[in-house]
Design an enzyme around this catalytic site. Structure first.
Site, PDB file in Angstrom:
ATOM      1  CB  THR A  16       3.161  -0.114  -7.473  1.00 45.13           C
ATOM      2  OG1 THR A  16       3.751   1.107  -7.028  1.00 45.13           O
ATOM      3  CG2 THR A  16       3.679  -1.279  -6.649  1.00 45.13           C
TER       4      THR A  16
ATOM      5  CB  CYS B 225       8.594   4.774  -1.953  1.00 46.36           C
ATOM      6  SG  CYS B 225       7.463   5.153  -3.277  1.00 46.36           S
TER       7      CYS B 225
HETATM    8  C1  LIG Z   1       9.546   5.704 -11.610  1.00 42.08           C
HETATM    9  C2  LIG Z   1       8.327   5.262 -10.860  1.00 42.08           C
HETATM   10  N1  LIG Z   1       7.804   4.055 -11.105  1.00 42.08           N
HETATM   11  C3  LIG Z   1       6.716   3.609 -10.461  1.00 42.08           C
HETATM   12  C4  LIG Z   1       6.086   4.386  -9.512  1.00 42.08           C
HETATM   13  C5  LIG Z   1       4.881   3.835  -8.808  1.00 42.08           C
HETATM   14  O1  LIG Z   1       3.693   4.384  -9.354  1.00 42.08           O
HETATM   15  P1  LIG Z   1       2.345   4.357  -8.492  1.00 42.08           P
HETATM   16  O2  LIG Z   1       2.491   5.401  -7.419  1.00 42.08           O
HETATM   17  O3  LIG Z   1       1.267   4.689  -9.483  1.00 42.08           O
HETATM   18  O4  LIG Z   1       2.196   2.980  -7.946  1.00 42.08           O
HETATM   19  C6  LIG Z   1       6.597   5.658  -9.216  1.00 42.08           C
HETATM   20  C7  LIG Z   1       5.985   6.491  -8.167  1.00 42.08           C
HETATM   21  O5  LIG Z   1       6.634   7.315  -7.546  1.00 42.08           O
HETATM   22  C8  LIG Z   1       7.749   6.108  -9.916  1.00 42.08           C
HETATM   23  O6  LIG Z   1       8.289   7.309  -9.676  1.00 42.08           O
END
Ligand SMILES: Cc1ncc(COP(=O)(O)O)c(C=O)c1O
Length: 369
Positions: free
Chosen positions: A70, A317
């Site tokens: 993120t 999410c």
């Molecule tokens: C495609 C994608 N990008 C970004 C993220 C976010 O990663 P993080 O959980 O390390 O913040 C996720 C998490 O599910 C994801 O699937």
């Protein structure tokens, strides 16, 4: 428990935990300290940077550690020039789409790059967006819900040719398919540790030299001045180890995952009224998403949970919101079918016996005898 939600997160590999523990104990020094105790810890970060760079096909100096995917996505997006014209695919993870919608509200122009019913960006969609001359483009390498893999290298070249900064979210692709930053030809790429059997709260932004990264956190100058704050050393060491393991075990696990997924899809296809989404597209070897007409995906998720089976009803999410998956809607799936979506994402330790048990439970739940 049968755990079928590895795109949400993975368990920490025992060797990763082993690599992390010294930095939660005896080796507690600050990596910026100049004495030996600090230098030892600094060298663990250097090792991890090499390990992550090797898996991602980049040079270690191109890797900035962040608090996760993120943050890496937000950091990439903040590098867009002031009032830039933005273009992102219609199926991005919320950690790209939400900050982009925020920028749109503050005056940025935004174009969505559409996908076809197979979940794929097409050349025609890219041609339409190129006419708008975007300054910043983000296209994810593999989708977290459908697993569909985009031809990022092809489109990155076309967008770079009109002077756009190109970013890819490779969070789901890393460790599941070969990812090579140089070959993708993008300027920035986001990674996350907890999707590859590493710890949560750690990730990286990989960047091409000369990319005008604008740091979100200013402070002590860590990470080449691009991400200030004392490093999360144990997590970074764990991410490095996870990257090293993914590098050596990728081929073996992919064959295992693909065999399991093929078996799963054969059984799923035999269930009346079931649709496999993006079935004919090139996808991550571990991911299957399906819907069953007339079934509520979240209700089904809860019932599977009661039987000890963990799945997702779409993006982790977004689940709990009761709204159909924006990814499926962008593919033209009817809202009622999209609301029935269930995602299975397999991992290294899943077995064929688990697949058979899941299928038996699922059949019983959707069509009780
Ligand atoms: C495609 C994608 N990008 C970004 C993220 C976010 O990663 P993080 O959980 O390390 O913040 C996720 C998490 O599910 C994801 O699937």
């Amino acid at each position: 428990m049968i755990y079928f939600d590895h795109n949400a997160t993975t368990p920490i590999h025992p060797k990763v935990l082993e690599a992390m523990l010294p930095f939660l104990g005896a080796f507690y020094g600050n990596p910026s300290s100049l004495y030996r105790h600090g230098r030892l810890v600094r060298s663990a970060i250097d090792t991890a940077r090499n390990q992550v760079a090797t898996l991602a096909g980049a040079h270690p100096t191109q890797v900035i550690f962040t608090s996760g995917g993120t943050e890496a996505n937000n950091l990439a997006l903040m590098s867009a020039p002031p009032l830039a014209k933005l273009a992102i695919s219609a199926i991005e993870h919320p950690s790209i789409s939400e900050p982009t919608f925020h920028l749109q509200q503050t005056g940025h122009d935004l174009t969505l790059i559409e996908v076809d019913p197979n979940g794929l960006i097409t050349q025609e969609a890219v041609d339409r967006v190129i006419l708008k001359k975007p300054d910043f483009v983000s296209i994810m390498l593999a989708n977290n819900e459908t697993g569909v893999i985009q031809d990022v290298a092809r489109y990155a070249g076309q967008f770079a040719a009109i002077g756009a900064l190109v970013h890819t979210d490779a969070v789901q692709a890393l460790g599941k398919i070969p990812v090579n930053f140089e070959q993708l030809g993008v300027q920035m790429m986001s990674l996350s540790s907890h999707k590859i059997y590493g710890p949560k709260g750690c990730g990286a932004l990989v960047f091409a030299k000369g990319t005008p990264i604008k740091p979100m956190l200013l402070g002590g100058g860590q990470e080449q001045g691009l991400r200030a704050g004392t490093e999360n050393v144990a997590a970074i060491a764990g991410f490095g180890k996870a990257a090293e393991l993914a590098q050596t075990e990728l081929v073996f696990y992919n064959a295992h995952l693909l065999a399991l997924r093929n078996a799963l899809e054969t059984h799923l296809s035999a269930i009346p009224g079931l649709t496999l989404f993006a079935h004919h597209s090139q996808r991550l070897p571990n991911t299957v998403q399906f819907g069953i007409e007339g079934i509520d995906g979240e209700m089904l998720l809860m019932k599977l949970d009661q039987k000890g089976i963990a799945v997702s009803s779409g993006s982790a999410c977004a689940s709990g919101g009761g709204i159909p998956s924006p990814v499926l809607l962008a593919m033209g799936v009817e809202a009622s079918l999209a609301k029935s979506a269930i995602r299975i994402s397999l991992g290294c330790s899943n077995t064929e016996a688990e697949i058979l048990e899941f299928i038996a439970v699922l059949k019983n739940l959707v069509n009780p005898a």
